[in-house]
Design a protein around this motif. Structure first.
Motif, PDB file in Angstrom:
ATOM      1  N   ASN A  42       0.814  -1.218   0.000  1.00 33.26           N
ATOM      2  CA  ASN A  42       0.000   0.000   0.000  1.00 33.26           C
ATOM      3  C   ASN A  42       0.847   1.266   0.000  1.00 33.26           C
ATOM      4  O   ASN A  42       0.523   2.224  -0.714  1.00 33.26           O
ATOM      5  CB  ASN A  42      -0.964  -0.004   1.193  1.00 33.26           C
ATOM      6  CG  ASN A  42      -2.153  -0.918   0.970  1.00 33.26           C
ATOM      7  OD1 ASN A  42      -3.036  -0.617   0.178  1.00 33.26           O
ATOM      8  ND2 ASN A  42      -2.174  -2.048   1.662  1.00 33.26           N
ATOM      9  N   ILE A  43       1.934   1.276   0.774  1.00 39.92           N
ATOM     10  CA  ILE A  43       2.820   2.445   0.740  1.00 39.92           C
ATOM     11  C   ILE A  43       3.447   2.581  -0.642  1.00 39.92           C
ATOM     12  O   ILE A  43       3.569   3.693  -1.180  1.00 39.92           O
ATOM     13  CB  ILE A  43       3.914   2.336   1.832  1.00 39.92           C
ATOM     14  CG1 ILE A  43       3.300   2.526   3.221  1.00 39.92           C
ATOM     15  CG2 ILE A  43       5.012   3.376   1.598  1.00 39.92           C
ATOM     16  CD1 ILE A  43       4.278   2.402   4.360  1.00 39.92           C
ATOM     17  N   GLY A  44       3.828   1.443  -1.238  1.00 35.61           N
ATOM     18  CA  GLY A  44       4.405   1.478  -2.580  1.00 35.61           C
ATOM     19  C   GLY A  44       3.443   2.058  -3.600  1.00 35.61           C
ATOM     20  O   GLY A  44       3.835   2.875  -4.452  1.00 35.61           O
ATOM     21  N   ASP A  70      -6.677   1.299   3.522  1.00 38.31           N
ATOM     22  CA  ASP A  70      -6.269  -0.086   3.789  1.00 38.31           C
ATOM     23  C   ASP A  70      -5.080  -0.136   4.738  1.00 38.31           C
ATOM     24  O   ASP A  70      -5.029  -0.966   5.658  1.00 38.31           O
ATOM     25  CB  ASP A  70      -5.904  -0.786   2.481  1.00 38.31           C
ATOM     26  CG  ASP A  70      -7.121  -1.249   1.700  1.00 38.31           C
ATOM     27  OD1 ASP A  70      -8.193  -1.390   2.321  1.00 38.31           O
ATOM     28  OD2 ASP A  70      -7.011  -1.474   0.492  1.00 38.31           O
ATOM     29  N   LEU A  71      -4.116   0.740   4.517  1.00 40.34           N
ATOM     30  CA  LEU A  71      -2.930   0.789   5.372  1.00 40.34           C
ATOM     31  C   LEU A  71      -3.310   1.130   6.811  1.00 40.34           C
ATOM     32  O   LEU A  71      -2.831   0.504   7.764  1.00 40.34           O
ATOM     33  CB  LEU A  71      -1.948   1.830   4.814  1.00 40.34           C
ATOM     34  CG  LEU A  71      -0.670   2.056   5.605  1.00 40.34           C
ATOM     35  CD1 LEU A  71       0.193   0.804   5.606  1.00 40.34           C
ATOM     36  CD2 LEU A  71       0.117   3.230   5.015  1.00 40.34           C
ATOM     37  N   VAL A  76      -4.670  -0.701  12.501  1.00 44.00           N
ATOM     38  CA  VAL A  76      -5.501  -0.626  13.704  1.00 44.00           C
ATOM     39  C   VAL A  76      -5.714  -2.015  14.301  1.00 44.00           C
ATOM     40  O   VAL A  76      -5.842  -2.168  15.514  1.00 44.00           O
ATOM     41  CB  VAL A  76      -6.866   0.027  13.358  1.00 44.00           C
ATOM     42  CG1 VAL A  76      -7.868  -0.160  14.493  1.00 44.00           C
ATOM     43  CG2 VAL A  76      -6.681   1.514  13.078  1.00 44.00           C
ATOM     44  N   ILE A  77      -5.730  -3.050  13.443  1.00 44.36           N
ATOM     45  CA  ILE A  77      -6.118  -4.394  13.870  1.00 44.36           C
ATOM     46  C   ILE A  77      -4.944  -5.354  14.015  1.00 44.36           C
ATOM     47  O   ILE A  77      -4.804  -6.030  15.040  1.00 44.36           O
ATOM     48  CB  ILE A  77      -7.127  -4.981  12.855  1.00 44.36           C
ATOM     49  CG1 ILE A  77      -8.390  -4.136  12.838  1.00 44.36           C
ATOM     50  CG2 ILE A  77      -7.461  -6.429  13.174  1.00 44.36           C
ATOM     51  CD1 ILE A  77      -9.238  -4.361  11.632  1.00 44.36           C
ATOM     52  N   THR A  78      -4.095  -5.438  12.992  1.00 45.66           N
ATOM     53  CA  THR A  78      -3.107  -6.516  12.928  1.00 45.66           C
ATOM     54  C   THR A  78      -2.088  -6.509  14.064  1.00 45.66           C
ATOM     55  O   THR A  78      -1.780  -7.583  14.604  1.00 45.66           O
ATOM     56  CB  THR A  78      -2.390  -6.507  11.567  1.00 45.66           C
ATOM     57  OG1 THR A  78      -3.366  -6.429  10.519  1.00 45.66           O
ATOM     58  CG2 THR A  78      -1.554  -7.766  11.387  1.00 45.66           C
ATOM     59  N   PRO A  79      -1.507  -5.363  14.459  1.00 45.57           N
ATOM     60  CA  PRO A  79      -0.524  -5.408  15.560  1.00 45.57           C
ATOM     61  C   PRO A  79      -1.079  -6.039  16.837  1.00 45.57           C
ATOM     62  O   PRO A  79      -0.393  -6.828  17.496  1.00 45.57           O
ATOM     63  CB  PRO A  79      -0.169  -3.926  15.773  1.00 45.57           C
ATOM     64  CG  PRO A  79      -0.374  -3.310  14.422  1.00 45.57           C
ATOM     65  CD  PRO A  79      -1.581  -4.006  13.871  1.00 45.57           C
ATOM     66  N   GLY A 281      -7.957  -8.649   2.548  1.00 46.08           N
ATOM     67  CA  GLY A 281      -8.314  -7.609   1.589  1.00 46.08           C
ATOM     68  C   GLY A 281      -7.275  -6.514   1.441  1.00 46.08           C
ATOM     69  O   GLY A 281      -6.818  -6.221   0.321  1.00 46.08           O
ATOM     70  N   PRO A 282      -6.858  -5.857   2.544  1.00 46.05           N
ATOM     71  CA  PRO A 282      -5.851  -4.800   2.430  1.00 46.05           C
ATOM     72  C   PRO A 282      -4.522  -5.271   1.839  1.00 46.05           C
ATOM     73  O   PRO A 282      -3.800  -4.480   1.232  1.00 46.05           O
ATOM     74  CB  PRO A 282      -5.656  -4.361   3.893  1.00 46.05           C
ATOM     75  CG  PRO A 282      -6.952  -4.675   4.543  1.00 46.05           C
ATOM     76  CD  PRO A 282      -7.422  -5.952   3.900  1.00 46.05           C
TER      77      PRO A 282
END
Length: 310
Positions: A42-44, A70-71, A76-79, A281-282
């Motif tokens: 996403n940053i790319g 998405d980023l 918010v969730i994954t960490p 999805g992200p």
């Protein structure tokens, strides 16, 4: 410890995706890898769109916003999910409500941005002569601001209604995040208002966009089928196929998750469903749009050549 918002409740316990000890380490590395790919992808894509002037069009303007959303909501969730695999299951009450707020905000934003992208494709294919006028900078900005405003209203409604509940049936959340269904199951007060708000907000932000997207692509398909040349039809389909894949994954899983009575379905099933639009999805979106988009591929090739030969 008495549990309730009007008592000394200060934290929740997130059980995580699974409680099987032998799966914790493999899943940690799998989801860590997914998160790293999500961040880099996403940053790319954000950087690529920003650096290439020929990508400064309405379609890529919305894609820029989609990648940013998405980023953010993956972060918010994954960490916290990764921490649960490392046996760190505690989340503060304030942290839980904050996660619920930002998750709701970014998910609603994504619904609206995906709808704006469908409208953009409709105008590009069905009203091509009026495209620059219809999808002007002001219109794109208005659609984006409207998307974030919808996210703000929806997230405030969900979180505000959750703050009024008391939690007396324990503080253990059978999930890897502070989502609405598992929190409602812990409440010892009436959740009728919360469920009503969910059906209203989710209905507006899932059903209405789904119908809008369906109508847009019905008109697009009708327009494409009237194109006489095979090459023209193929090019038109290629500009829409990526978006259709992303929309199907996102709206399909989110509708299955929220547009049903809350007692229905197991929480384990809900967790698996949630993984698709919060984690998978992200990660997939940047690759779906990149691998199936010649403009992005050309921009990536030019950018890499510039960096390599500078």
């Amino acid at each position: 410890m008495a549990l309730g918002n009007d008592s000394s409740l200060t934290e929740f316990i997130l059980l995580g995706l699974t409680q099987e000890p032998e799966l914790q380490l493999p899943l940690f590395f799998i989801f860590l890898g997914i998160y790293m790919v999500t961040v880099v992808g996403n940053i790319g894509l954000i950087i690529l769109i920003g650096l290439n002037p020929h990508l400064h069009t309405p379609m890529y303007y919305f894609l820029f916003n989609l990648s940013s959303i998405d980023l953010c909501y993956s972060s918010v969730i994954t960490p916290k999910m990764l921490m649960s695999f490392a046996n760190q299951h505690v989340i503060s009450y304030a942290g839980c409500m904050a996660q619920l707020y930002f998750f709701s905000f970014f998910v609603i934003d994504e619904c609206c941005i995906l709808t704006s992208m469908a409208y953009d494709r409709y105008v590009a294919i069905c009203k091509s002569l009026l495209y620059k006028v219809t999808m002007s900078h002001q219109v794109c900005l208005l659609l984006t601001v409207g998307s974030y405003a919808m996210g703000l209203v929806g997230a405030t409604a969900h979180t505000g209604c959750m703050l009024r509940l008391s939690f007396c049936d324990g503080n253990i959340i059978n999930h890897y995040m502070c989502d609405i269904p598992p929190l409602l199951r812990l409440s010892c007060t009436s959740t009728y208002i919360n469920e009503l708000v969910v059906f209203i907000v989710v209905g507006i932000n899932v059903i209405v966009p789904s119908l809008t997207i369906s109508i847009s692509y019905t008109l697009i398909l009708s327009s494409i089928l009237r194109i006489r040349s095979t090459e023209g039809r193929s090019k038109a389909f290629s500009t829409c196929s990526s978006h259709i894949i992303v929309v199907s994954l996102f709206f399909g899983s989110s509708a299955f998750m929220y547009l049903k009575p809350f007692p229905a379905g197991s929480l384990d099933q809900d967790k698996v469903t949630t993984v698709f639009y919060t984690i998978v999805g992200p990660m997939m979106n940047p690759f779906i749009y990149s691998l199936r988009n010649k403009d992005v591929q050309v921009a990536l090739s030019k950018t890499l050549r510039k960096k390599l030969f500078c």
